[in-house]
Enzyme design. Structure first.
Site, mmCIF file in Angstrom:
data_model
loop_
_atom_site.group_PDB
_atom_site.id
_atom_site.type_symbol
_atom_site.label_atom_id
_atom_site.label_comp_id
_atom_site.label_asym_id
_atom_site.label_seq_id
_atom_site.Cartn_x
_atom_site.Cartn_y
_atom_site.Cartn_z
ATOM 1 N N GLY A 201 0.730 -1.072 -0.030
ATOM 2 C CA GLY A 201 -0.142 -0.032 0.010
ATOM 3 C C GLY A 201 0.823 1.335 -0.037
ATOM 4 N N ASN A 202 0.450 2.230 0.505
ATOM 5 C CA ASN A 202 1.167 3.607 0.692
ATOM 6 C C ASN A 202 1.890 3.923 2.082
ATOM 7 O OD1 ASN A 202 -0.430 5.154 2.830
ATOM 8 N ND2 ASN A 202 -2.217 4.476 1.351
ATOM 9 N N VAL A 205 -0.143 4.568 5.480
ATOM 10 C CA VAL A 205 -0.465 3.590 6.365
ATOM 11 C C VAL A 205 0.554 2.598 6.971
ATOM 12 C CG1 VAL A 205 -2.059 1.329 6.159
ATOM 13 C CG2 VAL A 205 -2.763 3.658 5.103
ATOM 14 N N GLU A 223 5.695 -3.284 1.082
ATOM 15 C CA GLU A 223 5.528 -3.047 -0.344
ATOM 16 C C GLU A 223 4.713 -1.784 -0.798
ATOM 17 O OE1 GLU A 223 7.328 -4.852 -2.526
ATOM 18 O OE2 GLU A 223 7.896 -6.584 -1.221
ATOM 19 N N CYS A 257 1.855 0.496 -8.898
ATOM 20 C CA CYS A 257 3.112 0.763 -8.100
ATOM 21 C C CYS A 257 4.199 1.043 -8.688
ATOM 22 C CB CYS A 257 2.941 0.068 -6.704
ATOM 23 S SG CYS A 257 3.563 -1.770 -7.247
#
Length: 482
Positions: A201-202, A205, A223, A257
């Protein structure tokens, strides 16, 4: 009340998330996932699920991302099938004791590394490629013999429901429970103790996850993403380069991504780059991408608005068409973009492609190094020396020369970030090792005690001399002793 009744009361008072983790922990402690045969059976069941449930998987992705029927195997399930088959084929070799080199002091001993399961792993997936980046890490967790709690992204809600309803029909539902929900449910999961957390994710978070993991000293794999640069050298076939860049950027509507985030090229090349990408957009997605089944949609209106705001202050050279009610933004190219432009302040994660001009490779390298380390670096050049130089003088999660995205599909390469783009890696054996404890083992015998005299007190100059002599011999240990 007796102990059994107290345990029952305690279990019933747990949250749904606590119960899932508790069941997974108890299932792991039975030891059944340590059996290689059991792991292989479960992996084959997962493969059967992917093959038998193509229709449900495809329907969920169409509702979430308007992914085409042919796009589902291309971008999600074919890669998963390959990953599972690789694990099944190589698991016995990966899980076997790994001999290491010996010294004069250990020449008659057993010295090896034994991979062992960590315990209970939490896999938190993302919405952009919800099967590849949720089930992909699960393959590594299962192969390594762990229990795994699977938390699909609530943003891709239809896919999340497919996982929740159908995965338990194929997998051991105690060892591999699926927990759905949003922020509240994820927060409750993060209060539990895990042996590893794998998050895609980002960065925002990711920091919350690391903070929660720190309370239990739980290791994490993150990741993430970032702004992956794409440098185009004058010395390259620009037509082929731009076709591959257009494919890499606009696949999944730019919500990848490792999509090329922005282009760096010489000012004299900018117009031709724009024309070539424009030509490829038409070739891939027709004159009207909005009607093309291979061109997706932005996941929701919040992300649509975020992307539209990024256009402020930039000049649109191609595209820019949009419709909020459909979460549609057409393939877009921005020209003469400045480093301080809004679109350059965060990962784009959408179909906007800024072009920034640089006068040389030196300037491109400097520009890249002044920013956070990206998940991918793309270099388009026919000059192998320049490619090697850019690899040597920059840092990124991965590097791909003369193509986009394809390194993700190479299972013999580790996939992961560095710095702000993440930590840890997976794919193939790298995923197995990442979610295993590589236990160092030395097994000695209760004999040849004379060799050990030099280490026992009283410590003397003679003993030190023997130790130094032994150290010199160890540095010249023949390879045949390994």
């Amino acid at each position: 009340c007796n102990q059994s009744e107290m345990n029952d009361f305690s279990f019933h008072s747990m949250s749904r998330e606590q119960k899932a983790v508790d069941r997974a922990r108890k299932a792991f402690l039975t030891g059944r996932s340590k059996s290689l045969e059991y792991r292989i059976t479960q992996l084959k069941n997962l493969l059967r699920f992917v093959k038998e449930r193509q229709m449900e998987i495809s329907e969920g992705l169409k509702k979430d991302l308007r992914r085409s029927e042919c796009g589902t195997p291309l971008y999600e399930t074919l890669g998963l099938e390959s990953e599972i088959n690789l694990a099944v084929r190589n698991l016995k070799q990966w899980a076997a004791p790994r001999p290491v080199s010996k010294s004069m002091m250990t020449i008659s001993d057993q010295v090896y590394i034994q991979p062992e399961p960590l315990g209970v792993v939490l896999v938190i997936g993302a919405w952009n490629y919800p099967w590849a980046v949720t089930i992909g890490p699960l393959v590594g967790a299962m192969a390594a013999g762990n229990a795994a709690v699977i938390k699909p992204s609530e943003v891709s809600s239809h896919t999340s429901k497919v996982m929740e309803d159908l995965l338990p029909l194929y997998l051991d539902k105690e060892l591999y429970p699926v927990v759905t929900g949003g922020v509240t449910e994820t927060q409750e999961l993060l209060k539990q103790r895990f042996d590893h957390i794998f998050y895609t994710g980002n960065g925002t978070v990711a920091k919350i996850i690391m903070e929660a993991a720190a309370k239990h000293l739980t290791p994490t794999t993150l990741e993430l993403g970032g702004k992956s640069p794409c440098y185009i050298d004058k010395n390259c076939d620009l037509s082929i380069a731009c076709r591959r860049i257009a494919w890499g950027k606009y696949s999944n509507c730019g919500q990848t991504c490792i999509a090329p985030d922005y282009i760096l090229c010489d000012p004299s090349m900018q117009d031709r780059v724009i024309e070539e990408i424009k030509k490829n957009i038409k070739e891939f997605y027709t004159e009207d991408p909005k009607k093309c089944q291979d061109y997706g949609r932005i996941i929701n209106q919040r992300h649509f608005k975020r992307l539209m705001a990024l256009l402020d202050g930039s000049t649109i050279a191609v595209g820019g068409e949009n419709e909020e009610s459909e979460c549609y933004i057409g393939p877009t190219v921005l020209r003469d973009v400045k480093p301080d432009a809004k679109v350059m302040q965060e990962e784009i994660f959408g179909p906007l492609l800024p072009i920034l001009t640089v006068s040389s490779a030196d300037e491109a390298i400097k520009f890249i190094n002044q920013r956070e380390k990206p998940l991918a670096l793309y270099i388009f050049s026919s000059d192998n020396k320049l490619i090697k130089r850019m690899i040597a003088e920059t840092s990124s999660g991965g590097v791909l020369a003369n193509d986009c995205l394809m390194h993700f599909s190479v299972t013999s390469l580790p996939f992961g970030g560095v710095g702000n783009s993440g930590m840890g890696h997976y794919h193939g054996k790298y995923g197995f090792d990442n979610l295993s404890h590589l236990r160092g083992c030395l097994i000695k015998q209760l004999k040849m005690e004379g060799v050990n005299k030099m280490r026992y007190p009283p410590h003397t100059a003679d003993k030190l001399g023997w130790a130094l002599g032994g150290s010199m011999l160890c540095s010249r240990t023949p390879k045949s002793w390994y």
